[in-house]
Design a protein around this motif. Structure first.
Motif, PDB file in Angstrom:
ATOM      1  N   THR B 362     -50.649 -19.388  45.679  1.00 38.18           N
ATOM      2  CA  THR B 362     -50.002 -18.966  44.438  1.00 38.18           C
ATOM      3  C   THR B 362     -49.795 -17.461  44.535  1.00 38.18           C
ATOM      4  N   GLY B 363     -49.122 -16.901  43.534  1.00 38.05           N
ATOM      5  CA  GLY B 363     -48.860 -15.461  43.551  1.00 38.05           C
ATOM      6  C   GLY B 363     -50.133 -14.645  43.638  1.00 38.05           C
ATOM      7  N   GLY B 364     -51.095 -14.957  42.780  1.00 38.32           N
ATOM      8  CA  GLY B 364     -52.344 -14.201  42.753  1.00 38.32           C
ATOM      9  C   GLY B 364     -53.267 -14.562  43.896  1.00 38.32           C
ATOM     10  N   LYS B 365     -53.136 -15.804  44.377  1.00 38.63           N
ATOM     11  CA  LYS B 365     -53.990 -16.260  45.488  1.00 38.63           C
ATOM     12  C   LYS B 365     -53.124 -16.904  46.557  1.00 38.63           C
ATOM     13  N   PRO B 366     -52.520 -16.064  47.402  1.00 38.18           N
ATOM     14  CA  PRO B 366     -51.630 -16.599  48.439  1.00 38.18           C
ATOM     15  C   PRO B 366     -52.408 -17.364  49.513  1.00 38.18           C
TER      16      PRO B 366
END
Lengths: 415, 415
Positions: B362-366
């Protein structure tokens, strides 16, 4: 077309590292219908590299060179090649920029010695390295192409297939058609496979069959060559069908398939869930399955129950059974598979318990004794094995057997 | 003394068989203090064998040749060597008799093509094969010894150690002393290590330093050579001390040490117990630790909690925390390490959770985001990482970081 291979590195001439690049490259060249004139391995030494280059150029139509392209002082291949061929070195601005970007992306601080990896002999073409840092390069020496790549096997492999093979193909006017298929087997030794195939007519013109043991698997590489594409493909198909007719029970996959990948695909397709209880395999089955992208869809949990307490607590194996039969027993293996399936609420439970050694064996259960159990909606089966390998190989073959039992259940094979 | 190695066989130049003889022989030569001038591999071809022999004789003080001594028509090494050196072949009666006796003893029917294995070049000395059929032979070429052995690794290995090494020793008056140490580091790239060492005086006569990346580790091999044993050892010691002075934070072991072996030894020595909760590493940490014999002494359990349910059930992580922060979060990593430690009743708990990819970022947790937590009697620490490697390498480096965190705790290093 005969191609010379030069592998460079003190780690090779000291025997510290097994040179796997040359056999990989030889196989790939072979698959293209080309031969290998010779493989030479030398240390990181200007004169040794020069001598090897000269000798191979004398007996080859093209050269492949690997190793010695790193940033440190002992990596001298680029400078040695340039010096042997009487070329100056230059810094390629685009490669330097790309290098710095790669360092940024990988979050590795840039240091100036890395700029060495953007230096190439004048007139060289760059061979991109999509999986690492150092680019390779190619030159021509009296119309003979010379390709130079890093020694890291994963990088050399990718660069050779993607960058060097097409380069060499361009140099050849006559183009042979080649079709290849790797048949992956498990459960029979090389000599028994050879024997099983001996009564089959596999002498088809232009077709060769190579045996490649990859513990604990045996891979058969069938290569078909010729001028007519349709014939080449038909010959490959017929040969593979004849092999399959004899070995189908032992074939689990083809080409890039892995045992864990095949099992993962079946589980995903059928929407079945899995939990794993490992003792002697120590997490290796779970490790292999989680190498497959998307394995979280079917894998609920894996437990490595090394202690008896953990077998009781995480799998519900009664301690009385462990005491009576021992942790390494058919009874415990079955209860492990059933317990992990029940507690995880999955469709399938898989378990191993055994003695990987080197210590811990007894008269009745020597080192190498392994039980593998599979619990499904149709019941639980358990098999006992005795292996004579070392600790790591016992783990590897046990994990393979467990995955293969699961595979056979998923395709409905009973044995 | 520099020795050339010639390995012969179409199975080698086609890449079907990995040549392991040359690296074995290189290691043995190295252990004697001798160097390898070059390794050449050629097919079963008179001209290729002749060319390889000539080239190696030009750059070497002695030659070792393996392969092509079998009974079949494609085995031509003996004839090729004789022809290159201008020698006739003769049949050795004693060897022929011994061959027939061996066939009898092994219950293999004698066929006439086997008589070929009793033929040697005139003037050759016989090298006995205590573990197989075909004997080897030795010749001298302008005072340079040339030893020829079969290609079967177990036979070549035994014959080389028992027959060839003593033969070569007899030929050499000057014996070099050699001392070697491998320093194993983790946590710094090759180029940063190189830079760290660049201000250190490591230019000691007879001492060389090689860099060997073994993802995710970098190994430094320090080799010291010379005539005086005391000097050789003192030079090695001084060089290693200077390297250690610069790199001690990143050195986890020496020579045959592995990260898991070092961690296992510390845990065993201090009688501390360990439990492991893995998510993104998928069992790899547990797999590595269970490769160490005796790991059952300290390892209580490992759990691979791939599903959220398993994190709740096996680790006691509250589902509310997973919902709030996500399964890949510092909060969950900490509760996993603390939970497995508490439920397993061990001294130490180790955990990983992350996104190994290729999907799931995800954006915060690539993809590549990994949390590693360590819970001990002194509290719990957690570190966050972002890796740009592929799925397998993310697993490998994450397992290495987890083991290294544990190692640092065990030796009292805080960072």
């Amino acid at each position: 077309m005969n191609i010379g291979i030069l592998t460079i590195g003190n780690e090779l001439t000291s025997g510290m590292t097994q040179d796997t690049n040359s056999s990989f490259i030889a196989r790939e060249l072979h698959a293209q219908g080309w031969g290998v004139s010779a493989v030479i391995t030398v240390g990181d030494d200007r004169d040794a590299i020069g001598g090897g280059l000269d000798y191979l150029l004398g007996i080859s139509d093209a050269l492949v060179v690997t190793g010695g392209l790193g940033p440190t002082a002992d990596d001298i291949t680029t400078a040695a090649v340039a010096s042997v061929f009487g070329l100056d070195l230059y810094t390629d601005g685009a490669v330097l920029k790309q290098l710095k970007e790669r360092f940024d992306r990988l979050n590795i601080p840039w240091t100036e010695n890395n700029a060495k990896q953007a230096m190439f002999p004048e007139g060289a073409g760059i061979i991109d390295n999509p999986v690492g840092i150092a680019c390779g390069f190619s030159l021509e020496r009296g119309s003979k192409p010379v390709a130079v790549m890093p020694g890291v096997p994963v990088e050399a492999g990718k660069m050779f297939s993607d960058g060097v093979i097409p380069l060499f193909r361009d140099k050849i006017s006559y183009r042979e058609h080649i079709a290849k298929r790797t048949i992956k087997t498990f459960g029979r030794t090389e000599s028994r496979i050879d024997q099983a195939l001996s009564h089959e007519n596999l002498e088809i013109p232009g077709v060769s069959i190579g045996f490649y043991p990859r513990f604990p698997e045996i891979h058969l590489v069938v290569t078909s060559r010729g001028e007519d594409r349709n014939n080449v493909e038909a010959n490959l198909r017929v040969t593979c069908e004849r092999i399959e007719g004899k070995l189908h029970r032992y074939i689990f996959g083809y080409d890039d398939d892995t045992m864990e990948g095949v099992v993962a695909a079946f589980l995903t397709d059928r929407e079945l869930t899995l939990s794993i209880a490992e003792s002697c395999t120590g997490g290796l089955i779970t490790d292999r399955l989680t190498d497959v992208p998307g394995s979280s869809v079917f894998l609920e949990r894996g437990v490595v129950t090394y202690s008896n307490t953990s077998k009781v607590e995480l799998l519900g194996v009664p301690s009385s059974i462990i005491e009576k039969h021992g942790a390494v027993s058919e009874e415990v293996a079955i209860l492990m598979a059933e317990g992990v399936k029940r507690l995880a609420g999955t469709d399938i439970g898989l378990s191993t318990t055994g003695i990987a050694g080197p210590a811990g064996g007894t008269g009745g259960k020597p080192v190498g004794t392994v039980f593998v159990a599979l619990s499904t909606g149709e019941g639980t089966t358990c098999r006992r094995f005795l292996f004579r390998w070392d600790r790591r190989r016992i783990k590897e073959i046990s994990s393979q057997i467990a995955l293969n039992m699961l595979r056979k259940f998923l395709i409905g094979v009973v044995d």
